[in-house]
Structure formats: structure tokens, C-alpha cells
Motif scaffolding. Structure first.
Motif, mmCIF file in Angstrom:
data_model
loop_
_atom_site.group_PDB
_atom_site.id
_atom_site.type_symbol
_atom_site.label_atom_id
_atom_site.label_comp_id
_atom_site.label_asym_id
_atom_site.label_seq_id
_atom_site.Cartn_x
_atom_site.Cartn_y
_atom_site.Cartn_z
ATOM 1 N N ALA A 174 21.910 -4.592 24.854
ATOM 2 C CA ALA A 174 21.068 -4.123 24.101
ATOM 3 C C ALA A 174 21.305 -4.100 22.701
ATOM 4 C CB ALA A 174 20.679 -2.659 24.532
ATOM 5 N N LYS A 175 22.584 -4.033 22.587
ATOM 6 C CA LYS A 175 23.161 -3.971 21.008
ATOM 7 C C LYS A 175 23.045 -5.373 20.518
ATOM 8 C CE LYS A 175 27.792 -3.445 18.839
ATOM 9 N NZ LYS A 175 29.373 -3.372 18.991
ATOM 10 N N GLU A 176 23.334 -6.524 21.220
ATOM 11 C CA GLU A 176 23.683 -7.832 20.711
ATOM 12 C C GLU A 176 22.586 -8.602 20.619
ATOM 13 O OE1 GLU A 176 26.258 -8.928 18.881
ATOM 14 O OE2 GLU A 176 27.344 -7.279 19.090
ATOM 15 N N HIS A 177 21.634 -8.594 21.605
ATOM 16 C CA HIS A 177 20.709 -9.506 22.047
ATOM 17 C C HIS A 177 19.204 -9.068 21.598
ATOM 18 C CE1 HIS A 177 23.482 -12.412 23.331
ATOM 19 N NE2 HIS A 177 23.998 -11.880 24.180
ATOM 20 N N TYR A 178 18.850 -7.662 21.455
ATOM 21 C CA TYR A 178 17.809 -7.000 21.531
ATOM 22 C C TYR A 178 17.728 -6.239 20.318
ATOM 23 C CZ TYR A 178 17.047 -9.041 26.190
ATOM 24 O OH TYR A 178 17.075 -10.016 27.257
ATOM 25 N N HIS A 179 16.657 -6.680 19.488
ATOM 26 C CA HIS A 179 16.875 -6.213 18.009
ATOM 27 C C HIS A 179 15.347 -5.464 17.691
ATOM 28 C CE1 HIS A 179 19.726 -9.334 18.088
ATOM 29 N NE2 HIS A 179 20.518 -8.651 17.550
ATOM 30 N N ARG A 180 15.275 -4.334 17.176
ATOM 31 C CA ARG A 180 14.046 -3.723 16.746
ATOM 32 C C ARG A 180 13.512 -4.718 15.789
ATOM 33 N NH1 ARG A 180 13.798 2.489 15.407
ATOM 34 N NH2 ARG A 180 11.528 2.758 14.782
ATOM 35 N N ASP A 181 12.039 -4.790 16.083
ATOM 36 C CA ASP A 181 11.161 -5.591 15.068
ATOM 37 C C ASP A 181 11.271 -7.091 15.318
ATOM 38 O OD1 ASP A 181 9.826 -3.393 14.561
ATOM 39 O OD2 ASP A 181 10.743 -3.257 12.247
ATOM 40 N N VAL A 182 12.050 -7.216 16.336
ATOM 41 C CA VAL A 182 12.404 -8.777 16.810
ATOM 42 C C VAL A 182 11.784 -8.839 18.023
ATOM 43 C CG1 VAL A 182 13.746 -10.750 16.949
ATOM 44 C CG2 VAL A 182 14.016 -9.103 15.037
ATOM 45 N N GLU A 183 12.701 -8.487 19.108
ATOM 46 C CA GLU A 183 12.340 -8.480 20.572
ATOM 47 C C GLU A 183 11.559 -7.317 20.968
ATOM 48 O OE1 GLU A 183 15.518 -11.094 19.816
ATOM 49 O OE2 GLU A 183 15.607 -9.108 19.526
ATOM 50 N N TYR A 184 11.442 -6.204 20.174
ATOM 51 C CA TYR A 184 10.688 -5.129 20.757
ATOM 52 C C TYR A 184 10.253 -4.454 19.506
ATOM 53 C CZ TYR A 184 15.062 -2.561 19.946
ATOM 54 O OH TYR A 184 16.188 -1.924 19.314
ATOM 55 N N ILE A 185 9.120 -3.330 19.319
ATOM 56 C CA ILE A 185 8.961 -2.516 18.322
ATOM 57 C C ILE A 185 9.259 -1.026 19.236
ATOM 58 C CG2 ILE A 185 7.456 -3.919 17.015
ATOM 59 C CD1 ILE A 185 5.089 -2.368 18.181
ATOM 60 N N VAL A 186 9.261 -0.110 17.996
ATOM 61 C CA VAL A 186 9.201 1.349 18.481
ATOM 62 C C VAL A 186 8.057 2.006 17.838
ATOM 63 C CG1 VAL A 186 10.520 3.593 18.526
ATOM 64 C CG2 VAL A 186 11.771 1.211 18.712
ATOM 65 N N THR A 187 7.274 2.510 18.768
ATOM 66 C CA THR A 187 5.953 3.216 18.268
ATOM 67 C C THR A 187 5.644 4.198 19.060
ATOM 68 O OG1 THR A 187 3.600 2.774 17.690
ATOM 69 C CG2 THR A 187 4.579 1.423 19.256
ATOM 70 N N SER A 188 5.361 5.552 18.522
ATOM 71 C CA SER A 188 4.836 6.800 18.997
ATOM 72 C C SER A 188 5.799 6.968 20.280
ATOM 73 C CB SER A 188 3.667 6.511 19.703
ATOM 74 O OG SER A 188 2.443 6.221 18.775
ATOM 75 N N GLY A 189 7.267 6.695 19.984
ATOM 76 C CA GLY A 189 8.109 7.256 20.503
ATOM 77 C C GLY A 189 8.672 6.403 21.814
ATOM 78 N N GLU A 190 8.119 5.463 21.841
ATOM 79 C CA GLU A 190 8.075 4.341 22.924
ATOM 80 C C GLU A 190 8.435 2.894 22.445
ATOM 81 O OE1 GLU A 190 5.077 3.873 26.047
ATOM 82 O OE2 GLU A 190 3.797 5.159 24.961
ATOM 83 N N VAL A 191 9.340 2.238 23.585
ATOM 84 C CA VAL A 191 10.028 0.954 23.074
ATOM 85 C C VAL A 191 8.966 -0.017 23.693
ATOM 86 C CG1 VAL A 191 11.946 -0.660 23.627
ATOM 87 C CG2 VAL A 191 12.218 1.571 22.930
ATOM 88 N N LYS A 192 8.450 -0.863 22.972
ATOM 89 C CA LYS A 192 7.498 -1.771 23.765
ATOM 90 C C LYS A 192 7.896 -3.249 23.319
ATOM 91 C CE LYS A 192 3.346 1.023 23.062
ATOM 92 N NZ LYS A 192 1.934 1.341 22.886
ATOM 93 N N ILE A 193 7.811 -4.098 24.342
ATOM 94 C CA ILE A 193 8.219 -5.638 24.156
ATOM 95 C C ILE A 193 7.237 -6.432 23.437
ATOM 96 C CG2 ILE A 193 8.879 -7.531 25.668
ATOM 97 C CD1 ILE A 193 9.431 -5.638 27.689
ATOM 98 N N VAL A 194 7.831 -7.136 22.508
ATOM 99 C CA VAL A 194 7.040 -8.246 21.625
ATOM 100 C C VAL A 194 7.143 -9.682 22.236
ATOM 101 C CG1 VAL A 194 6.670 -9.368 19.518
ATOM 102 C CG2 VAL A 194 6.987 -6.777 19.657
ATOM 103 N N ASP A 195 6.319 -10.305 22.820
ATOM 104 C CA ASP A 195 6.356 -11.597 23.369
ATOM 105 C C ASP A 195 6.601 -12.564 22.022
ATOM 106 O OD1 ASP A 195 5.825 -14.204 24.236
ATOM 107 O OD2 ASP A 195 4.117 -13.699 25.665
ATOM 108 N N GLU A 196 8.217 -13.320 22.420
ATOM 109 C CA GLU A 196 8.367 -14.138 21.404
ATOM 110 C C GLU A 196 7.569 -15.398 21.116
ATOM 111 O OE1 GLU A 196 11.605 -16.784 22.214
ATOM 112 O OE2 GLU A 196 11.957 -15.845 24.072
ATOM 113 N N PHE A 197 6.652 -15.496 22.109
ATOM 114 C CA PHE A 197 6.050 -16.972 22.127
ATOM 115 C C PHE A 197 4.486 -16.717 21.340
ATOM 116 C CE2 PHE A 197 8.944 -17.605 25.530
ATOM 117 C CZ PHE A 197 9.477 -18.777 24.950
#
Length: 648
Positions: A294-317
């Protein structure tokens, strides 16, 4: 049999024979044009009778295709080009129709969908809810004019709403919804609780995205297990204290971490343990691995966003939020702990299937995309699909310039901004592609500092997508986007008069959704159309005039700020420009410290000048695509092993 003979020819001759078939469809056009609306709708019942009498879908194809073409002309004012007829025939054969951007894949699919709906239900598969809704509403009038029903599956629907949508002759939805409904049906306790009615024929839009890119991750339905939030929080506090290359090592390409002896010692000291690797502490090792990933490979506003207190995955493709999807095996909880939001209970797998095995269940499978040839071998070996290249209706004249590569990322961004400012002063519309939300916002800040007006399209403001896309081809327009603008997006030079007209009608308090879904009474529809027509004509004249002005300044300029790991994603971005013979150009900007090179060509970065930008990019993308193929193969192997191992 016309269709059977087509399969006997190689790629070159197949294209010629598809052209011959389009000519055959044209011979029915005068006869079909003379039909009244009622007679045209009655052709469906006639085709069904002929099927019962022994004719095949192949026998009906030329006349059925001609009926769809006429229905489209009458309802939405579009007539299928001959090349679209060729593409539809390729789809009916069970091929992938490779068609360039702007060639009308959505309209092409209506012919194959209608013909096959005469035999059984048809699923038209899109990459997201927005496109499923758009295409079902857009193409719906064509089907209804032929007395064929249309259903739509959306992510928030209940089983009661899904059942009639699947009962329709043609059903639009996403690969995720079709796949998850299949899993839920297999978990149902009673037949009446199931929603699907079989898997006869599927047309997969953006087929490479769904059958290749999405195939890296299986579809999983999970159930909650005991809460373990305490340990996720503990390791979220511990991970920042561990040092990369000292306490653990990172493999960027494979997205893995390996804890060193020094790191183990630090963890044991922090937790007061004698031996972290004792059997009783196995879950803690898993927590440690997830915290470091989570620290090295998953970054906010890249692989996921945080909205309304939830972590939501962003599709890289696709650059879109994957609503309802969560990383498995505790990784999502580790990210939630890192971000300090509420940790949802950990899940256990209740049902799972790979994308590959789900789509292999269909009796017949077909697809459409602008970029399939690079994955031909995988399409053939996994799905038994061939690719049929469909020629463009008009010659493609877009200029694809050679990549520009810079030593550092900062130098690249400076060059990108200067290029945008210069072209914007000339009035040329610009679409800028970025690889993440974070980078789209970074560029937005840089452009604002230079006083460049622009729109940003990413997963954080996806609700504005239709408005942004409708105006992205206008004079002086600058659109900064993630991969959301790379697929299924048709940017019209001068603007989209149909969308703009609907917006003006909505401002007059007319409900477009009710109109598009045929929920208006006939009298109300007539009144709407009477009001709509002059609005549309006025805006069409304006956008046509602006189209000519945009052509004069060079058409749409596509600027890529970074190479993607997949060549197809780069090609999709380029493909937004140069539609239907329009002029345009595309330019890619790279830096030696871009993620692609850091992950897959780190050992070559220092010598990139000697190697050359073109070769460096080719090597890095080849390595990335090879690793992605390996991962997809492993996912499929694991699913096949599970099928063989289960006792039922």
C-alpha cells in the motif's frame, strides 16, 4: 451460403468479400425504402417465420441489414456506410472488427445485434455504465422501429429491475455487471431468483480493453468475515518507519515487496515478538506485506481516490472509478488504514470467475475496437477470435509525430506547457492525455499559472464528461484528461450539435431521458420534436461553420504526456483525432524518469540517447506487455485449476 464462403478466404480476400456482401445489402435498399413504418416493423415477425421454416441467419443477413439501415435513417438520421455493413458482417461471423476511431462502431453493431436477436438474446458489452446507457438510448430507437426490445443493466439496479432488462431481445451493460450477475445467479437458492437467461451471443465494445486489460483481475463476490481493523492500523503506523532498500526491497514491474532481515528485526522489536515467522504469526506477515505494498505501489489519485470517506479504485486503462470493486486479500483494508478512513470488514471469496472463462461461455462471441492486431495471438489462443480489419470510410490523414523525450520530468512538463500555450494562441483545439488523476491536476495547475483556460476530465469530475467531450473539438478548447478520454469518446470538430441542442432543451425543462427511453406519450414526443428541430438546426449550422474554422487551424491536436505500458492505450488516445477524414495531429512527450522506463527499462535509462527514444519505448512497452500477458495467463490457470479441483 455467402457467410460460410467468406470464412474460407485469407485476410486480404476476406476484406474483398465483405465488400461484396455490402453491395448485396445495397440491392435490398430500394425495396426496404418503400416500406411504411408499420411494414418495416413487421419485417421482424416475417424473419422469425422464415427462421422457423428452415432459413438461417446467414440467409436473412442481406435483407435484415438493409432493414436496420433504413430504421437508422428514419429514427436517428444516420445511414450505415458500406464499411459499417462490412464491420457488422464481421461481427456476425464471430470476429473482432478492427475499425478506426470515428468510423461508427456503435452504429455498426446494431446490424449484427438485430440479426442475432432473431435467434436468441444478445448482450452488447461496454466498458462502463455511462457508455452502456448512452448506446442503449442512442441506438434504442432503431431497434424499437423494428419491433425489437432493448434492455439496460446499470450497477445500482436491483434484481427486480435486472430481470426484465435481461428478458429483452438486446441487452446493454458492462462486462462487470454481466459477470457478477452470472456469479449471483449461481449462488441463487431458487430459479426464480436468477436474472440472466443464457449466453447466446455477445458483442464486446472496446474488446481489447475488456478481454485483455480487464482479464488480469478475476470477478469476485465476497462476504464479510471477522473484523481485524486493529492490525491494519498497527501496520499502517509501522510501514512509514521502515526504509526502502534497507528494510525491504521493491520490484516496481511486478508490484511486489520483499522484507529484509533488518526489516524483520525492526518489526519484531516494534511488536514485541521473538520470531515473526512462527506459524502463529502468519497473519501478521500478510499484514506487513499489504502495508508495504500500500505504501510503495498504491498512490492516492493514481491507483485510487478518496471520496466521502471511502477508498475507490481507479481503472488504470480507462481512468474511471470502479464502483463497488475492492482490492482482495486485505490490500484494500491496508490502503484504508494508510489513508485514515474507516476500515471496512475484511472479505472472504464466495464466488469467482475470470473474464476469460466468463466470455468463453457464449455460444458466439464478437468484438469491436480500433486496436486489436497487437493482441491477435492472445485473442486466437484464449478466445478463438480472429481479427477482421475494416477499411475507413474516408482516408485517415492524421499526422503522428515522432516522440519527444526529455532527460527529466520537469523539463518535459515545461515543454508540454509551452506547446499547449503556442497552439492555443492559434485557436487549435487540444486534447491532453495524462496517465493519472494526480498528473492531470498537476498539469491543470501549470496551465492556470499561464492563464490558459481549460477543462479537466478525470474520475473526480466524471459527471461533467458529456459536456466536456461535446465541446472538446471547438476553437481554442483545451481539455486535460486521464484515460477516460481514450476510449468510446467521439470528439467532433466544432462541437457536438446534438448534445448542445439537448442541453438547451433541458434548460427549457424538457426531460431528454424520458424522450430517449421512449417514456413520453406519442403526443408529447411530437411536441418535443417540434421544439427540438429548430434548436438543432441552428446549432448544427453554428458547429458546421466552426468545424471549417477548426480544419483551417489543423484539426484536433492530441498531446500525450507519457507513454502507457500498453501500446494500445497510446493508440486509443491518438485515435481521438483524425476521425472521418478530418485533419489532426498527435505528439507524445516522454521523460527518462517516467514510470514506464523506471519500471521496465531502468537499466537502459542512462544510455537512452545512444539507444534512441523509439527503441527505448519499444523495449519498455514490450517488457510491460510480456509481464501483463504472464499475469493474465496465471489468473486463467488458477481459475481452471479451481474448476478441475472442485468435487461438483
Amino acid at each position: 451460403m455467402v457467410i460460410e464462403k467468406l470464412g474460407q478466404f485469407g485476410e486480404g480476400r476476406k476484406k474483398k468479400q465483405l465488400g461484396h456482401l455490402a453491395e448485396l445489402v445495397n440491392t435490398f435498399e430500394p425495396e426496404v425504402e418503400d416500406l411504411s413504418d408499420a411494414e418495416l416493423a413487421g419485417k421482424t415477425a416475417e424473419f422469425l417465420r422464415r427462421l422457423e421454416d428452415g432459413e438461417t441467419l446467414d440467409d436473412l443477413l442481406p435483407e435484415a441489414f438493409a432493414c436496420v439501415r433504413e430504421a437508422a435513417r428514419r429514427t436517428i438520421g444516420q445511414r450505415h456506410f458500406d464499411v459499417q455493413v462490412m464491420g457488422a458482417a464481421a461481427l456476425h461471423q464471430g470476429n473482432i472488427a478492427e475499425m478506426k476511431t470515428g468510423e461508427g462502431k456503435t452504429l455498426t453493431s446494431t446490424m449484427a445485434a438485430y440479426l442475432n436477436s432473431l435467434a436468441d438474446g444478445v448482450h452488447v458489452v461496454t466498458v462502463n455504465d455511462y457508455l452502456a446507457k448512452r448506446d442503449s438510448e442512442w441506438m434504442g430507437p432503431i431497434y424499437r422501429a423494428l419491433d425489437v426490445s432493448v434492455g439496460l443493466i446499470q450497477s445500482q439496479m436491483t434484481p427486480t429491475e435486472r430481470r426484465p432488462a435481461y428478458a429483452a431481445d438486446i441487452t446493454y451493460g458492462t462486462n462487470n455487471e454481466f459477470g457478477f450477475d452470472y456469479l449471483r445467479d449461481n449462488m441463487a437458492m431458487r430459479p426464480e431468483d436468477m436474472v440472466q437467461r443464457g449466453h447466446a451471443y455477445a458483442i464486446v465494445d472496446e474488446v481489447d480493453s475488456i478481454l485483455i486489460d480487464e482479464a488480469r483481475t478475476p470477478l469476485i463476490i465476497s462476504g464479510m468475515v471477522a473484523d481485524s481493523a486493529k492490525w491494519y492500523q498497527t501496520f499502517a503506523r509501522l510501514a512509514p518507519r521502515l526504509r526502502r532498500d534497507e528494510d525491504y526491497e521493491v520490484d516496481e514491474a511486478k508490484k511486489t515487496v520483499a522484507v529484509t532481515e533488518a526489516g524483520v528485526a525492526k518489526v519484531e522489536e516494534a511488536l514485541g515478538l521473538d520470531n515473526l515467522y512462527e506459524h502463529v504469526h502468519t497473519p501478521l506477515v500478510h499484514h506487513l506485506q499489504n502495508a508495504l505494498r500500500a505504501k510503495e505501489h498504491y498512490h492516492r489519485d493514481v491507483e485510487y481516490i478518496v471520496t466521502s470517506g471511502e477508498v475507490k479504485i481507479v481503472d488504470e486503462f480507462t481512468g474511471r472509478v470502479l464502483e463497488g470493486r475492492r482490492y482482495s486479500e486485505g490490500l484494500h483494508q491496508a490502503i484504508e488504514a494508510k489513508e485514515g478512513v474507516r476500515i471496512k470488514e475484511e472479505n472472504q471469496t464466495l464466488a469467482t470467475i475470470t473474464i476469460q472463462n466468463y466470455f468463453k461461455m457464449y455460444d458466439k462471441l464478437a468484438g469491436m475496437t480500433g486496436t486489436a492486431k497487437t493482441q491477435l495471438a492472445e485473442f486466437q489462443s484464449v478466445y478463438n477470435l480472429d481479427v477482421a480489419e475494416v477499411p475507413t470510410n474516408r482516408e485517415m490523414i492524421r499526422a503522428d509525430d515522432q516522440d519527444l523525450i526529455y532527460k527529466t520530468e520537469d523539463a518535459k512538463w515545461n515543454a508540454v506547457v509551452e506547446d499547449i500555450v503556442e497552439r492555443n494562441e492559434q485557436g487549435q483545439p487540444i486534447l491532453v492525455g495524462t496517465v493519472s488523476i494526480e498528473k492531470s491536476e498537476k498539469l491543470s495547475t501549470l496551465l492556470s499559472r499561464r492563464g490558459v483556460e481549460h477543462h479537466v476530465l478525470n474520475a473526480k469530475n466524471h459527471e461533467k464528461e458529456a459536456m466536456i467531450v461535446a465541446q472538446a473539438g471547438r476553437l481554442g478548447s483545451v481539455t486535460v484528461a486521464t484515460n477516460m478520454a481514450g476510449r468510446g469518446v467521439d470528439i467532433l470538430l466544432g462541437g457536438n450539435p446534438e448534445y448542445l441542442a439537448r442541453q438547451e432543451m433541458a434548460a427549457r425543462e424538457w426531460d431528454n431521458d424520458r424522450y430517449l427511453l421512449f417514456e413520453m406519450e406519442p403526443e408529447e414526443r411530437t411536441e418535443y420534436e417540434a421544439d427540438y428541430e429548430p434548436v438543432y438546426r441552428k446549432l448544427k449550422q453554428q458547429t458546421d461553420a466552426e468545424h471549417d474554422e477548426v480544419v483551417d487551424v489543423g484539426g484536433l491536436y492530441v498531446l500525450g504526456t507519457e507513454r502507457h505500458e500498453s501500446r494500445r492505450i497510446d493508440n486509443q488516445l491518438r485515435g481521438r483525432s483524425g476521425r472521418q477524414g478530418d485533419p489532426g495531429c498527435a505528439q507524445m512527450f516522454c521523460a527518462a524518469d517516467d514510470d514506464l522506463f523506471m519500471r521496465h527499462a531502468r537499466n537502459l535509462r542512462k544510455g537512452w540517447r545512444a539507444i534512441g527514444p523509439k527503441r527505448l519505448i519499444k523495449i519498455a512497452q514490450a517488457r510491460a506487455e510480456k509481464l501483463a500477458r504472464f499475469n493474465r495467463k496465471q489468473v486463467l490457470k488458477a481459475d481452471d485449476w479451481m474448476d478441475q479441483s472442485l468435487p461438483f
